[in-house]
Every structure is written in structure tokens, then in C-alpha cells.
Design a protein around this motif. Structure first.
Motif, PDB file in Angstrom:
ATOM      1  N   ILE A  10       0.833  -1.202   0.000  1.00 41.20           N
ATOM      2  CA  ILE A  10       0.000   0.000   0.000  1.00 41.20           C
ATOM      3  C   ILE A  10       0.867   1.252   0.000  1.00 41.20           C
ATOM      4  O   ILE A  10       0.637   2.196  -0.782  1.00 41.20           O
ATOM      5  CB  ILE A  10      -0.950  -0.008   1.203  1.00 41.20           C
ATOM      6  CG1 ILE A  10      -1.986  -1.123   1.073  1.00 41.20           C
ATOM      7  CG2 ILE A  10      -1.647   1.339   1.344  1.00 41.20           C
ATOM      8  CD1 ILE A  10      -2.939  -0.945  -0.079  1.00 41.20           C
ATOM      9  N   LEU A  11       1.874   1.310   0.860  1.00 38.69           N
ATOM     10  CA  LEU A  11       2.715   2.510   0.943  1.00 38.69           C
ATOM     11  C   LEU A  11       3.519   2.724  -0.338  1.00 38.69           C
ATOM     12  O   LEU A  11       3.680   3.863  -0.792  1.00 38.69           O
ATOM     13  CB  LEU A  11       3.649   2.413   2.153  1.00 38.69           C
ATOM     14  CG  LEU A  11       2.974   2.482   3.526  1.00 38.69           C
ATOM     15  CD1 LEU A  11       4.020   2.414   4.641  1.00 38.69           C
ATOM     16  CD2 LEU A  11       2.134   3.755   3.654  1.00 38.69           C
ATOM     17  N   CYS A  12       4.019   1.640  -0.919  1.00 40.10           N
ATOM     18  CA  CYS A  12       4.754   1.775  -2.186  1.00 40.10           C
ATOM     19  C   CYS A  12       3.831   2.264  -3.301  1.00 40.10           C
ATOM     20  O   CYS A  12       4.226   3.126  -4.118  1.00 40.10           O
ATOM     21  CB  CYS A  12       5.385   0.446  -2.572  1.00 40.10           C
ATOM     22  SG  CYS A  12       6.780  -0.034  -1.532  1.00 40.10           S
ATOM     23  N   SER A  13       2.603   1.753  -3.325  1.00 43.93           N
ATOM     24  CA  SER A  13       1.662   2.180  -4.358  1.00 43.93           C
ATOM     25  C   SER A  13       1.260   3.642  -4.174  1.00 43.93           C
ATOM     26  O   SER A  13       1.191   4.405  -5.155  1.00 43.93           O
ATOM     27  CB  SER A  13       0.422   1.289  -4.334  1.00 43.93           C
ATOM     28  OG  SER A  13       0.761  -0.062  -4.553  1.00 43.93           O
ATOM     29  N   LEU A  14       1.009   4.052  -2.940  1.00 49.11           N
ATOM     30  CA  LEU A  14       0.661   5.448  -2.690  1.00 49.11           C
ATOM     31  C   LEU A  14       1.830   6.384  -3.012  1.00 49.11           C
ATOM     32  O   LEU A  14       1.629   7.474  -3.555  1.00 49.11           O
ATOM     33  CB  LEU A  14       0.233   5.614  -1.226  1.00 49.11           C
ATOM     34  CG  LEU A  14      -1.109   4.981  -0.837  1.00 49.11           C
ATOM     35  CD1 LEU A  14      -1.356   5.123   0.664  1.00 49.11           C
ATOM     36  CD2 LEU A  14      -2.254   5.619  -1.617  1.00 49.11           C
ATOM     37  N   THR A  15       3.036   5.946  -2.672  1.00 49.18           N
ATOM     38  CA  THR A  15       4.212   6.765  -2.994  1.00 49.18           C
ATOM     39  C   THR A  15       4.391   6.897  -4.502  1.00 49.18           C
ATOM     40  O   THR A  15       4.685   7.987  -5.019  1.00 49.18           O
ATOM     41  CB  THR A  15       5.471   6.155  -2.369  1.00 49.18           C
ATOM     42  OG1 THR A  15       5.287   6.045  -0.945  1.00 49.18           O
ATOM     43  CG2 THR A  15       6.695   7.002  -2.661  1.00 49.18           C
ATOM     44  N   LEU A  16       4.205   5.778  -5.211  1.00 49.77           N
ATOM     45  CA  LEU A  16       4.318   5.821  -6.667  1.00 49.77           C
ATOM     46  C   LEU A  16       3.256   6.730  -7.275  1.00 49.77           C
ATOM     47  O   LEU A  16       3.547   7.504  -8.210  1.00 49.77           O
ATOM     48  CB  LEU A  16       4.190   4.418  -7.238  1.00 49.77           C
ATOM     49  CG  LEU A  16       4.288   4.291  -8.767  1.00 49.77           C
ATOM     50  CD1 LEU A  16       5.628   4.825  -9.267  1.00 49.77           C
ATOM     51  CD2 LEU A  16       4.090   2.841  -9.189  1.00 49.77           C
TER      52      LEU A  16
END
Length: 341
Positions: A210-216
Motif C-alpha cells: 500500500i505505501l509503495c503504491s501510494l508513494t508511486l
């Protein structure tokens, strides 16, 4: 009456020689001729002197000094200097013609990395739209609506709605914050740990995704804004067409995922977890806390809500960026105005 010098005396001979020295200058400056009788020096034969007519210096008027030729000759020099100054621009300055050419060239040249910038804007639409939907369902508000909506299955192992809301909010907060695993592992219910170590491990994996997707998605948003910074003036209509293409791409992806989910939800759910969680720690018993808090109905409702959000956002983008004739004409007018500016 003119006085003739006596050439026979030494004084007369001296006067004659002085006269001959002054005679060329007198002739040059005299304005009117005057008759002067002058006797040359006696010759060896003793002939008499003959009268000579020359202008008299004491009767000729003096001419004024003329300075006009000097002024006339200075005029071409001044014109040549002005032409040289016009041909050689002053260091550090630009002529209006040069500035106009530079402005015209800058207005007509294409922006740099145009294809890449358009691709970034296009790809940012489906990613940002999907993450907006995911962020909405991963919230305490959506969890509360699920627990309180009619028909949502109750927990058969003893959790009431308030306890489910407390523990479920902890789980959603954990996957969205930067807290360590102890944030979830230390939570207790009925005097014991609410989550098993395997459940905490899986929630940690969900947190990373989730955090990687939101950061991307955030990076793509920034990149899209930077890419579109000068396009409205240098390439009118390009941002709109990129958003329109991205909306069509989002609609196609959402349609494909929706059809896959409708045709076989269990298969779709399993494939999704196998792709994002290949570790295999995503399967639990019905009595485990994660299943009691987030039963299969919760994920089905989350997928349906996400699809509706994606569809609404996509439709809004499609309507606002549809390439109508009026929008095309406005883009052409702006492009022509920029070239004339």
C-alpha cells in the motif's frame, strides 16, 4: 601715380629683389589688377627697364577665410560613423529584430521530451484514480459503513460491532502509517493478543504494498504536474488529449478487472494475492482475527466500491476532456496566438 625705384643705386637694387620675392604672393591674393611700373635689374648691355603690369598688394581686398569645405567634408565622416555604429551593435544589447526572431522561434518550437511528457500524464491517470479508490476503502469511514450496513455478516466468534470497529481500525491504520510491527502485535482483546504473528506478518506485507503504491501515485502526480507545466502555452490541447487518453486507458483496465471479478470472484481474489503476496502467508482460518474483522463480504464490497469510484472519476475526466469541435478550435486559436506573440 606710381613711384619707380632707382635701380642704379644699391638701395634701388635691394628694393627690386624684395619686390620680386613678394610678387608671387601678391598675385595670388590680389582681387583686382593694378598697373605698376617696375624696372628690372640692369643687364650687362645696359638696356632700360620695361614696365610690368601686376596687381598691387595695397589695393587688392583681402578675401575672408572660408571654413565650409571643412564642414562639408566632415558630413560624410559622420554618416560613415553612424552606419558603422548601426552595423556593429553595442556589446550586451540586442536589436529589436533579433529579439523578435528569438521570440518567434521560441513560440513556434516544440517542447522538449514531448512524447515522454505525454506518456507520463497518460499513465498517471489510471494509477492515481485506482489509488484514490483504494485509499477510500482503506479508511475507518468505509469500515464503519460496512459494519453498520444491513446484511453485513456478524462475527460468529464473539466480536460485537464496537470491538470489530476498534480492532479493524487498528488494522487499517497500521497499513497506512510508518509504525513498527509492535503497533499491531501489542493490541489485546479479552486479555490475549488480538493478532497472531502470521497475521501481523501478512499485514506488514500489505503495508509495504500500500505505501509503495501510494508513494508511486504521488510521484506520478508530481511528474504529471511538472510535465504539464508549460504545455498549455507551448502545445495547447496536449494536456487535455493526454488526460482523455488516460481516461480511456483507465476505463479499459477497470472494465477488464470488473469482468474478471464477475466471472470468477474466488479465482480473481486468489490470483490477486498470489501476484502481490507470493510468500503465501495470506491464507487464514475462519476463526482468525483478520477473517473475523475483514470477511469475504468486506472484500467484495471494497472491490465493488472501488470500481464505482474509478468509473465515476473516469467518466468525469472523459466528459471534461472529450475532443469536441469547439475544444479543437480553441486549441488551434491558442496555438496561432502563441505563434503571433
Amino acid at each position: 601715380m606710381a613711384i619707380e625705384p632707382n635701380h642704379n643705386t644699391p638701395e634701388g637694387a635691394e628694393t627690386t629683389r624684395e619686390w620680386e620675392k613678394l610678387l608671387p604672393a601678391v598675385k595670388k591674393s590680389a582681387g583686382t589688377p593694378a598697373t605698376v611700373t617696375r624696372s628690372s635689374a640692369p643687364s650687362a648691355a645696359g638696356k632700360e627697364a620695361e614696365p610690368v603690369t601686376d596687381p598691387a598688394p595695397w589695393t587688392a581686398p583681402l578675401e575672408p577665410v572660408v571654413t565650409e569645405p571643412a564642414a562639408v567634408s566632415a558630413a560624410p565622416v559622420a554618416r560613415a560613423s553612424q552606419a558603422r555604429d548601426a552595423a556593429e551593435p553595442v556589446v550586451g544589447t540586442e536589436s529589436p529584430q533579433l529579439r523578435a526572431r528569438k521570440t518567434q522561434k521560441k513560440a513556434t518550437e516544440k517542447p522538449r521530451f514531448l512524447v515522454l511528457r505525454r506518456l507520463i500524464i497518460t499513465l498517471s491517470v489510471p494509477l492515481i484514480t485506482l489509488m484514490l479508490a483504494v485509499r477510500f476503502v482503506a479508511s475507518s469511514a468505509f469500515l464503519w459503513a460496512e459494519y453498520h450496513r444491513p446484511g453485513f455478516p456478524a462475527d460468529t466468534y464473539g466480536f460485537d460491532t464496537a470491538e470489530r470497529m476498534r480492532l479493524g481500525s487498528y488494522g487499517l491504520d497500521y497499513i497506512l502509517n510508518l509504525a513498527p510491527e509492535s503497533y499491531l502485535a501489542d493490541i489485546q482483546t479479552g486479555g490475549v493478543a488480538a493478532f497472531l504473528p502470521t497475521e501481523v506478518e501478512h499485514m506488514t506485507d500489505v503495508k509495504r504494498v500500500i505505501l509503495c503504491s501510494l508513494t508511486l501515485a504521488a510521484l506520478m502526480l508530481v511528474a504529471a504536474l511538472l510535465s504539464a507545466r508549460t504545455l498549455p502555452t507551448k502545445a495547447p490541447g496536449l494536456v487535455r488529449s493526454s488526460l482523455f487518453t488516460g481516461s480511456l486507458l483507465t476505463l479499459l483496465l477497470a472494465t477488464a478487472l470488473g469482468v474478471s471479478g464477475i466471472l470468477g470472484w474466488e479465482s480473481f481474489f486468489t490470483t490477486f494475492h498470489q501476484v502481490f503476496f507470493p510468500q503465501g502467508n495470506w491464507q487464514f482460518r475462519m476463526s482468525d482475527t483478520l477473517i473475523r474483522l475483514y470477511p469475504p463480504q468486506f472484500w467484495l464490497d471494497a472491490a465493488l466500491t472501488s470500481g464505482i469510484i474509478v468509473l465515476l472519476v473516469t467518466l468525469v475526466l472523459l466528459v471534461s476532456t472529450w475532443p469536441t469541435a469547439r475544444r479543437r478550435q480553441e486549441a488551434l486559436k491558442r496555438r496561432a496566438a502563441n505563434q503571433k506573440a
